[in-house]
Design an enzyme around this catalytic site. Structure first.
Site, PDB file in Angstrom:
ATOM      1  N   SER A 118       1.353 -11.169   7.089  1.00  0.00           N
ATOM      2  CA  SER A 118       1.431 -10.233   8.224  1.00  0.00           C
ATOM      3  C   SER A 118       0.033  -9.703   8.516  1.00  0.00           C
ATOM      4  O   SER A 118      -0.839  -9.715   7.623  1.00  0.00           O
ATOM      5  CB  SER A 118       2.324  -9.048   7.835  1.00  0.00           C
ATOM      6  OG  SER A 118       2.168  -7.975   8.756  1.00  0.00           O
TER       7      SER A 118
ATOM      8  N   TYR B  92       5.993  -2.281   2.468  1.00  0.00           N
ATOM      9  CA  TYR B  92       5.789  -3.538   3.191  1.00  0.00           C
ATOM     10  C   TYR B  92       4.307  -3.935   3.188  1.00  0.00           C
ATOM     11  O   TYR B  92       3.953  -5.070   2.857  1.00  0.00           O
ATOM     12  CB  TYR B  92       6.293  -3.376   4.627  1.00  0.00           C
ATOM     13  CG  TYR B  92       6.230  -4.622   5.468  1.00  0.00           C
ATOM     14  CD1 TYR B  92       7.249  -5.569   5.425  1.00  0.00           C
ATOM     15  CD2 TYR B  92       5.152  -4.859   6.321  1.00  0.00           C
ATOM     16  CE1 TYR B  92       7.190  -6.722   6.197  1.00  0.00           C
ATOM     17  CE2 TYR B  92       5.086  -6.004   7.102  1.00  0.00           C
ATOM     18  CZ  TYR B  92       6.113  -6.931   7.041  1.00  0.00           C
ATOM     19  OH  TYR B  92       6.046  -8.069   7.812  1.00  0.00           O
TER      20      TYR B  92
END
Ligand code: BGC
Length: 284
Positions: free
Chosen positions: A169, A182
């Site tokens: 990401s 995350y």
């Protein structure tokens, strides 16, 4: 020199391969029943790879991906497994080997968010995100590398003995308030990917990450589904459009193919410039 009447020389294998860049290759995509995983699985299959469609609790959607692939003449198999569970990961790889004989490409895609303000975050929220996003990639990469090492290169299939692509990401480098579990998992994916790449490169195994920005999938629906949210999102994306799952599908095909054979240990940002500090477009 060829005389003008001579036929063209026969098309050689490397030239043919560009038609179907992944012909004869076997891929496993985790979390392939929706979003980015689904698009990557379809893209790999269109380029000739047989694809294992891993899912957890989305069997119907996984079967729909399998059907779509078989309808255009590809090969696919749905495999249910929790990537954070060692035994289930071993079982998934056994199923791949039994059905397809080997694995050439692993797309470590399965991932999730469990967002909370930091002081409200439960240990369970922290742990589940780390278990799936980081430990899941570890377990699948380890199983894949065991297979790549013992099989070695199949020169008629690919220049490499195997390719692992971790779906990371932009948040492997962009800190993310309210999503600390995350962002920490993706930061971990970055160093895990590069360290594995360094270790296994001599075996001709390539390990890279693709780092999507905001892609239109269920995980971030709140960021794009209303006009106001979309406009707000655009302030973070210099290229001024949301990413589509197919943007990642195309990058994954390239990253898995021999076209990227000299690329190892990188993070490829596919983010419309989200990592370019858009706040600095003016001022600074
Ligand atoms: C997250 C999305 C988010 C995007 C950009 C992704 O990794 O899963 O929810 O929209 O990063 O911030």
């Amino acid at each position: 020199m060829n005389s003008v009447s001579e036929p063209n020389p026969p098309v050689t294998m490397p030239q043919c391969k560009s038609l179907h860049r992944l012909s004869g290759q076997i891929a496993l995509v985790t979390g392939a029943n929706s979003g980015i995983g689904r698009a990557v699985a379809l893209s790999l299959a269109r380029e000739g790879a047989a694809v294992g469609i891993n899912y957890l609790g989305g069997r119907d959607a996984a079967m729909a991906v399998v059907d779509e692939i078989t309808q255009f003449g590809g090969q696919a198999l749905a495999i249910g497994a929790d990537v954070s569970d060692e035994r289930q990961v071993e079982g998934m790889f056994s199923q791949m080997l039994k059905t397809f004989g080997t694995v050439d490409i692993l797309i470590n895609n399965a991932g999730l968010q469990q967002d909370a303000a930091f002081d409200q975050m439960s240990l369970a929220q922290w742990q589940r995100v780390i278990d799936v996003n980081l430990t899941g990639q570890f377990l699948c990469a380890r199983a894949a590398i065991r297979e790549f090492k013992q099989r070695g290169v199949r020169p008629d299939i690919s220049c490499a003995a195997g390719k692992i692509i971790g779906i990371s990401s932009v948040h492997e480098v962009i800190p993310w308030a309210g999503h600390v579990n995350y962002a920490a998992s993706k930061g971990g994916v970055m160093m895990m990917t590069k360290s594995i790449a360094q270790e296994v490169a001599p075996y001709r195994i390539r390990v890279n990450s693709i780092c999507p920005g905001a892609i239109r999938t269920p995980i971030n629906r709140a960021a794009w589904e209303t006009e106001a949210a979309y406009d707000q999102l655009m302030t973070l994306i210099p290229y001024r459009r949301i990413g589509e799952p197919e943007d990642i599908g195309r990058a994954a095909v390239w990253m898995a193919s021999d076209e990227s054979d000299y690329i190892n240990g990188i993070s490829l940002f596919v983010d419309g410039g989200m990592t370019l500090y858009p706040g600095f477009a003016e001022g600074g």
